[in-house]
Design an enzyme around this catalytic site. Structure first.
Site, mmCIF file in Angstrom:
data_model
loop_
_atom_site.group_PDB
_atom_site.id
_atom_site.type_symbol
_atom_site.label_atom_id
_atom_site.label_comp_id
_atom_site.label_asym_id
_atom_site.label_seq_id
_atom_site.Cartn_x
_atom_site.Cartn_y
_atom_site.Cartn_z
ATOM 1 N N ASP A 95 0.895 -1.351 0.043
ATOM 2 C CA ASP A 95 0.137 -0.055 0.141
ATOM 3 C C ASP A 95 0.929 1.287 -0.191
ATOM 4 O O ASP A 95 2.061 1.138 -0.083
ATOM 5 C CB ASP A 95 -0.875 -0.026 1.103
ATOM 6 C CG ASP A 95 -0.245 -0.028 2.582
ATOM 7 O OD1 ASP A 95 1.011 0.065 2.615
ATOM 8 O OD2 ASP A 95 -0.787 -0.424 3.688
ATOM 9 N N SER A 96 0.190 2.332 0.093
ATOM 10 C CA SER A 96 1.230 3.594 -0.187
ATOM 11 C C SER A 96 1.427 4.262 1.083
ATOM 12 O O SER A 96 2.349 5.103 1.289
ATOM 13 C CB SER A 96 0.137 4.801 -0.830
ATOM 14 O OG SER A 96 -0.913 5.063 -0.080
ATOM 15 N N GLY A 97 0.879 3.839 2.227
ATOM 16 C CA GLY A 97 1.302 4.218 3.688
ATOM 17 C C GLY A 97 0.122 5.139 4.157
ATOM 18 O O GLY A 97 0.332 5.657 5.439
ATOM 19 N N GLY A 98 -0.523 5.606 3.181
ATOM 20 C CA GLY A 98 -1.370 6.836 3.566
ATOM 21 C C GLY A 98 -2.583 6.350 4.474
ATOM 22 O O GLY A 98 -2.637 7.269 5.484
ATOM 23 N N PHE A 99 -3.252 4.990 4.616
ATOM 24 C CA PHE A 99 -4.083 4.792 5.404
ATOM 25 C C PHE A 99 -3.708 4.875 6.801
ATOM 26 O O PHE A 99 -4.123 5.326 7.755
ATOM 27 C CB PHE A 99 -4.504 3.463 5.132
ATOM 28 C CG PHE A 99 -5.700 2.994 5.940
ATOM 29 C CD1 PHE A 99 -7.163 3.375 5.689
ATOM 30 C CD2 PHE A 99 -5.397 2.094 7.079
ATOM 31 C CE1 PHE A 99 -8.025 3.019 6.671
ATOM 32 C CE2 PHE A 99 -6.443 1.584 7.828
ATOM 33 C CZ PHE A 99 -7.562 1.960 7.558
ATOM 34 N N ASP A 149 -3.279 8.224 -1.305
ATOM 35 C CA ASP A 149 -4.551 8.648 -1.381
ATOM 36 C C ASP A 149 -5.026 9.440 -0.109
ATOM 37 O O ASP A 149 -4.279 8.911 0.987
ATOM 38 C CB ASP A 149 -5.527 7.794 -1.866
ATOM 39 C CG ASP A 149 -5.758 6.536 -0.836
ATOM 40 O OD1 ASP A 149 -4.781 6.310 -0.417
ATOM 41 O OD2 ASP A 149 -6.873 5.861 -0.739
ATOM 42 N N GLN A 192 -11.890 6.912 -4.548
ATOM 43 C CA GLN A 192 -12.214 7.281 -3.370
ATOM 44 C C GLN A 192 -13.978 7.964 -3.569
ATOM 45 O O GLN A 192 -14.351 7.943 -4.667
ATOM 46 C CB GLN A 192 -11.629 8.083 -2.589
ATOM 47 C CG GLN A 192 -10.336 7.374 -2.114
ATOM 48 C CD GLN A 192 -10.479 6.417 -0.782
ATOM 49 O OE1 GLN A 192 -11.609 6.493 -0.329
ATOM 50 N NE2 GLN A 192 -9.546 5.828 -0.192
ATOM 51 N N GLY A 219 -11.656 3.076 0.911
ATOM 52 C CA GLY A 219 -12.597 3.725 1.603
ATOM 53 C C GLY A 219 -13.962 3.069 2.008
ATOM 54 O O GLY A 219 -14.952 3.515 2.513
ATOM 55 N N ASP A 269 -8.032 -8.240 0.173
ATOM 56 C CA ASP A 269 -7.102 -8.412 1.158
ATOM 57 C C ASP A 269 -7.605 -7.982 2.651
ATOM 58 O O ASP A 269 -8.420 -7.033 2.628
ATOM 59 C CB ASP A 269 -5.745 -7.593 1.147
ATOM 60 C CG ASP A 269 -5.936 -5.996 1.381
ATOM 61 O OD1 ASP A 269 -5.207 -5.709 2.665
ATOM 62 O OD2 ASP A 269 -6.322 -5.271 0.659
ATOM 63 N N CYS A 307 -12.547 -29.300 6.632
ATOM 64 C CA CYS A 307 -11.478 -28.612 6.245
ATOM 65 C C CYS A 307 -10.442 -29.631 6.377
ATOM 66 O O CYS A 307 -10.112 -30.637 7.181
ATOM 67 C CB CYS A 307 -11.305 -27.797 7.251
ATOM 68 S SG CYS A 307 -9.435 -26.601 6.934
ATOM 69 N N CYS A 309 -6.936 -28.525 6.019
ATOM 70 C CA CYS A 309 -5.756 -27.811 6.251
ATOM 71 C C CYS A 309 -4.829 -28.620 7.347
ATOM 72 O O CYS A 309 -5.170 -29.711 7.919
ATOM 73 C CB CYS A 309 -5.894 -26.312 6.915
ATOM 74 S SG CYS A 309 -6.187 -26.298 8.672
ATOM 75 N N CYS A 312 -6.184 -28.816 10.842
ATOM 76 C CA CYS A 312 -7.507 -29.815 10.996
ATOM 77 C C CYS A 312 -6.819 -31.198 10.896
ATOM 78 O O CYS A 312 -7.518 -32.053 11.550
ATOM 79 C CB CYS A 312 -8.357 -29.464 10.257
ATOM 80 S SG CYS A 312 -9.325 -27.735 10.480
ATOM 81 N N HIS A 338 -5.115 -22.217 9.782
ATOM 82 C CA HIS A 338 -6.523 -22.608 9.175
ATOM 83 C C HIS A 338 -7.447 -21.358 8.760
ATOM 84 O O HIS A 338 -7.959 -21.772 7.724
ATOM 85 C CB HIS A 338 -7.203 -23.195 10.680
ATOM 86 C CG HIS A 338 -8.570 -23.449 10.516
ATOM 87 N ND1 HIS A 338 -9.151 -24.459 9.495
ATOM 88 C CD2 HIS A 338 -10.004 -22.463 10.648
ATOM 89 C CE1 HIS A 338 -10.275 -24.236 9.613
ATOM 90 N NE2 HIS A 338 -10.777 -23.135 10.128
#
Length: 380
Positions: A95-99, A149, A192, A219, A269, A307, A309, A312, A338
């Site tokens: 990401d850009s770091g803005g958040f 952003d 946005q 957003g 994500d 499951c 995995c 499990c 899991h």
């Protein structure tokens, strides 16, 4: 010049806007729709890269803000970039770091040039501009990068969001001009506009005119209801080019992944699977399960009997509960493994449902088994 990031549309589901496709990156081609595990500090919490690989992860995230603060982008660059630094030979997105600046930093001051703030670790004065964010991300070396952003609150006033969208568009253009490695790194623009349809339309129009190789919708999942988020996706996703990837940022609950895919989203994500795992909460085919609860002390069955995995197949609820109650890290590792496996497997099922043109049927069956209310599914 060929863009670093490309998208191949394989088919569209007959009854929805869902797309089956491939995300093509310098470090591999990955099927979409896809879920991307988050590795904030260049590490998905408690997980080894080899484990992420074996469960089918294709792209993982790293956080520009946190890596800028420590160890510093210059150290990552000296190591040969994030792929070598963290021993991951598949896709990486930053990401850009803005958040993080807007959510973590103290005493921030937003100007046309960028954001002045004090970092949350030591209070040092710092400045992040579109050009600085681009320099950091170029040095980190991911396949996919985000433009800087501003992410205003969903329920902010119309006038504020209008000014914020215009500034985000100007910042996107500045970041694109500062991007040094377009042949090896793809830069995405971020749409946005909070819940305002005309502002989302303006934001998308501005960014599409800049011809980014991919587009993100930002957003959302910031306090609004699922119905409000889906409404925004209904009118925003169709504004984005069909021949480029569409990424919904910060969304990772099972219901939101399915509903987002139905609306034409390719990439998701979220920190959710590892965050709730640290509290002893797991996602199962029958809904949420808090394995640290006392009623599982004598339960020798797997976390999820549907499951396959590693956790499990090999360990019981009783054992994992014991580990978590005893503050043993291995317990958190097993719940994290899991939950990540669960979401990656869910996306495999979504892709198959798109192939079979029965995604709405799959949604109905999954929601019924999982215990979601069809009209207003819970995001835990």
């Amino acid at each position: 010049m060929e863009p670093a990031i490309k998208y191949r549309l394989i088919k569209k589901e007959k009854h929805t806007g869902a797309r089956l496709g491939e995300l093509i990156t310098p470090h591999g081609t990955f099927p979409t729709p896809m879920f991307m595990p988050v590795g904030t500090n260049a590490s998905v919490k408690t997980m080894a890269p080899e484990e992420l690989d074996e469960m089918g992860a294709g792209v993982i995230l790293a956080n520009t803000y946190h890596l800028w603060l420590r160890p510093g982008e210059e150290i990552v660059k000296e190591a040969g970039g994030l792929h070598k630094f963290m021993n991951w030979d598949k896709g990486i997105l930053t990401d850009s770091g803005g958040f993080q600046v807007f959510s973590l930093a103290n005493m921030r001051d937003i100007t046309e040039e960028g954001v002045h703030f004090k970092n949350h670790l030591n209070g040092a004065k710092m400045f992040l501009s579109p050009e600085k964010a681009m320099q950091i991300e170029n040095d980190l070396g991911p396949d996919i990068m985000m433009s800087l952003d501003e992410c205003p609150p969903f329920f902010e006033t119309y006038d504020y969001v209008k000014k914020s969208v215009a500034r985000t568009s100007r910042w996107a253009e500045r970041g694109l001009k500062a991007h040094r490695n377009p042949a090896t790194q793809g830069l995405f623009g971020i749409v946005q506009g909070a819940g305002f349809q005309d502002l989302r339309e303006q934001s998308a129009k501005d960014l599409v005119s800049l011809d980014f190789p991919g587009y993100s919708i930002g957003g959302l999942s910031v306090g609004e209801s699922k119905a409000e988020m889906n409404h925004v996706l209904d009118f925003t996703t169709p504004l984005l080019p069909e021949h480029k990837p569409r990424y919904l940022m910060g969304v990772g609950s099972a219901d939101a992944l399915i509903d987002g895919a139905i609306r034409g989203i390719d990439m998701f994500d979220c920190v959710l699977p590892t965050r709730i795992a640290r509290n002893g909460t797991v996602m199962t085919s029958h809904g949420r399960l808090v394995v640290k609860n006392a009623k599982y002390a004598h339960d020798f069955g797997p976390l999820d009997d549907n499951c396959h995995c590693y956790a499990c197949r090999n360990y019981s609820r009783a054992y994992i509960r014991h580990l978590i109650k005893a503050n043993e890290i291995f317990g958190i590792h097993l719940t994290s493994y899991h939950n990540l496996y669960f979401l990656l497997h869910l996306m495999r099922q979504v892709r198959q449902a798109i192939r079979d043109d029965n995604l709405l049927e799959f949604r109905e069956q999954f929601f019924e088994m999982y215990g979601f209310n069809q009209e207003n599914a819970r995001n835990f």
